[in-house]
Design a protein around this motif. Sequence first.
Motif, PDB file in Angstrom:
ATOM      1  N   GLY A 118     -13.240  24.947  54.930  1.00  0.00           N
ATOM      2  CA  GLY A 118     -13.627  24.751  53.540  1.00  0.00           C
ATOM      3  C   GLY A 118     -14.743  25.716  53.202  1.00  0.00           C
ATOM      4  N   LYS A 119     -15.511  25.372  52.186  1.00  0.00           N
ATOM      5  CA  LYS A 119     -16.611  26.240  51.761  1.00  0.00           C
ATOM      6  C   LYS A 119     -17.927  25.482  51.828  1.00  0.00           C
ATOM      7  N   LEU A 120     -18.971  26.191  52.243  1.00  0.00           N
ATOM      8  CA  LEU A 120     -20.300  25.596  52.270  1.00  0.00           C
ATOM      9  C   LEU A 120     -20.807  25.431  50.840  1.00  0.00           C
ATOM     10  N   LYS A 121     -21.576  24.390  50.626  1.00  0.00           N
ATOM     11  CA  LYS A 121     -22.188  24.139  49.324  1.00  0.00           C
ATOM     12  C   LYS A 121     -23.208  25.242  49.035  1.00  0.00           C
ATOM     13  N   VAL A 122     -23.267  25.686  47.775  1.00  0.00           N
ATOM     14  CA  VAL A 122     -24.224  26.699  47.351  1.00  0.00           C
ATOM     15  C   VAL A 122     -25.124  26.099  46.278  1.00  0.00           C
ATOM     16  N   VAL A 123     -26.434  26.225  46.457  1.00  0.00           N
ATOM     17  CA  VAL A 123     -27.406  25.777  45.460  1.00  0.00           C
ATOM     18  C   VAL A 123     -27.995  27.031  44.822  1.00  0.00           C
ATOM     19  N   TYR A 124     -27.729  27.187  43.535  1.00  0.00           N
ATOM     20  CA  TYR A 124     -28.184  28.363  42.793  1.00  0.00           C
ATOM     21  C   TYR A 124     -29.583  28.146  42.229  1.00  0.00           C
ATOM     22  N   ASN A 125     -30.171  29.227  41.706  1.00  0.00           N
ATOM     23  CA  ASN A 125     -31.490  29.199  41.035  1.00  0.00           C
ATOM     24  C   ASN A 125     -32.610  28.697  41.939  1.00  0.00           C
ATOM     25  N   THR A 126     -32.592  29.093  43.188  1.00  0.00           N
ATOM     26  CA  THR A 126     -33.630  28.688  44.136  1.00  0.00           C
ATOM     27  C   THR A 126     -34.377  29.932  44.605  1.00  0.00           C
ATOM     28  N   SER A 127     -35.678  29.946  44.433  1.00  0.00           N
ATOM     29  CA  SER A 127     -36.470  31.084  44.912  1.00  0.00           C
ATOM     30  C   SER A 127     -36.744  30.918  46.405  1.00  0.00           C
ATOM     31  N   LEU A 128     -37.118  32.004  47.048  1.00  0.00           N
ATOM     32  CA  LEU A 128     -37.468  31.943  48.467  1.00  0.00           C
ATOM     33  C   LEU A 128     -38.637  30.985  48.676  1.00  0.00           C
ATOM     34  N   GLU A 129     -39.610  31.007  47.781  1.00  0.00           N
ATOM     35  CA  GLU A 129     -40.771  30.119  47.913  1.00  0.00           C
ATOM     36  C   GLU A 129     -40.352  28.654  47.814  1.00  0.00           C
ATOM     37  N   GLN A 130     -39.431  28.329  46.925  1.00  0.00           N
ATOM     38  CA  GLN A 130     -38.931  26.952  46.816  1.00  0.00           C
ATOM     39  C   GLN A 130     -38.209  26.530  48.095  1.00  0.00           C
ATOM     40  N   TYR A 131     -37.418  27.436  48.637  1.00  0.00           N
ATOM     41  CA  TYR A 131     -36.693  27.141  49.878  1.00  0.00           C
ATOM     42  C   TYR A 131     -37.675  26.883  51.024  1.00  0.00           C
ATOM     43  N   LYS A 132     -38.664  27.757  51.164  1.00  0.00           N
ATOM     44  CA  LYS A 132     -39.645  27.591  52.236  1.00  0.00           C
ATOM     45  C   LYS A 132     -40.405  26.278  52.101  1.00  0.00           C
ATOM     46  N   ALA A 133     -40.727  25.887  50.885  1.00  0.00           N
ATOM     47  CA  ALA A 133     -41.430  24.625  50.666  1.00  0.00           C
ATOM     48  C   ALA A 133     -40.524  23.433  51.010  1.00  0.00           C
TER      49      ALA A 133
ATOM     50  N   TYR B 245     -38.086  23.209  53.141  1.00  0.00           N
ATOM     51  CA  TYR B 245     -37.846  23.080  54.582  1.00  0.00           C
ATOM     52  C   TYR B 245     -39.103  23.269  55.426  1.00  0.00           C
ATOM     53  N   ASN B 246     -40.270  23.267  54.756  1.00  0.00           N
ATOM     54  CA  ASN B 246     -41.559  23.377  55.442  1.00  0.00           C
ATOM     55  C   ASN B 246     -41.614  24.584  56.376  1.00  0.00           C
ATOM     56  N   ILE B 247     -41.238  25.749  55.830  1.00  0.00           N
ATOM     57  CA  ILE B 247     -41.228  26.984  56.605  1.00  0.00           C
ATOM     58  C   ILE B 247     -42.449  27.799  56.248  1.00  0.00           C
ATOM     59  N   GLU B 248     -43.221  28.155  57.256  1.00  0.00           N
ATOM     60  CA  GLU B 248     -44.388  29.021  57.045  1.00  0.00           C
ATOM     61  C   GLU B 248     -44.049  30.401  57.551  1.00  0.00           C
ATOM     62  N   TYR B 249     -44.006  31.340  56.628  1.00  0.00           N
ATOM     63  CA  TYR B 249     -43.712  32.713  57.020  1.00  0.00           C
ATOM     64  C   TYR B 249     -44.258  33.638  55.971  1.00  0.00           C
TER      65      TYR B 249
END
Length: 166
Positions: A145-160, A162-166
Amino acid sequence: MAVLVLQAGLVIPKSVKSIGQEAFKDCTGFRGSLIIPSGVQTSRGGTFIGCSGFDGLIIENSVKLAGGDFQKMSIRSCIIGEDVYLSGGIFYGNNKLESFYIPSSEIKKIYQDAFAGVNQSAVIYTDATAEDSSWYENWNSYGGGKLKVVYNTSLEQYKAKYNIEY
């Protein structure tokens, strides 16, 4: 035999320009994230196949990867930079993968089956506003099948999220 455990992960030095085929194959004892800096190339594939212990993967801009480089790893999240090439099956067998962040400029370069064999509940986050007709058909397929895609997400929003510090 002593086991080296890298609590902070593994950062490939910026001075490294090439990593050989299967250079880290089946390495264990890693912890944290694997960070591949800009400009690195892998040769002929399988560079990190079967490495266990990493929970994150960060691929910086302008990295050239070969097929199968990240197969059968234990990573849970992945950030992909710009000008990165993802070949078919590159993440095969990563059944713990929960999420990816992929810039919209890079999705058009993802070939069919790059995500074959990953956890089918994994989610792809992107700053794209919608699917684009220039993207390859089935770019987000996982084999059943196909993986779900969430649009309109910035890298900063993604990092927040998933609690990613980089």
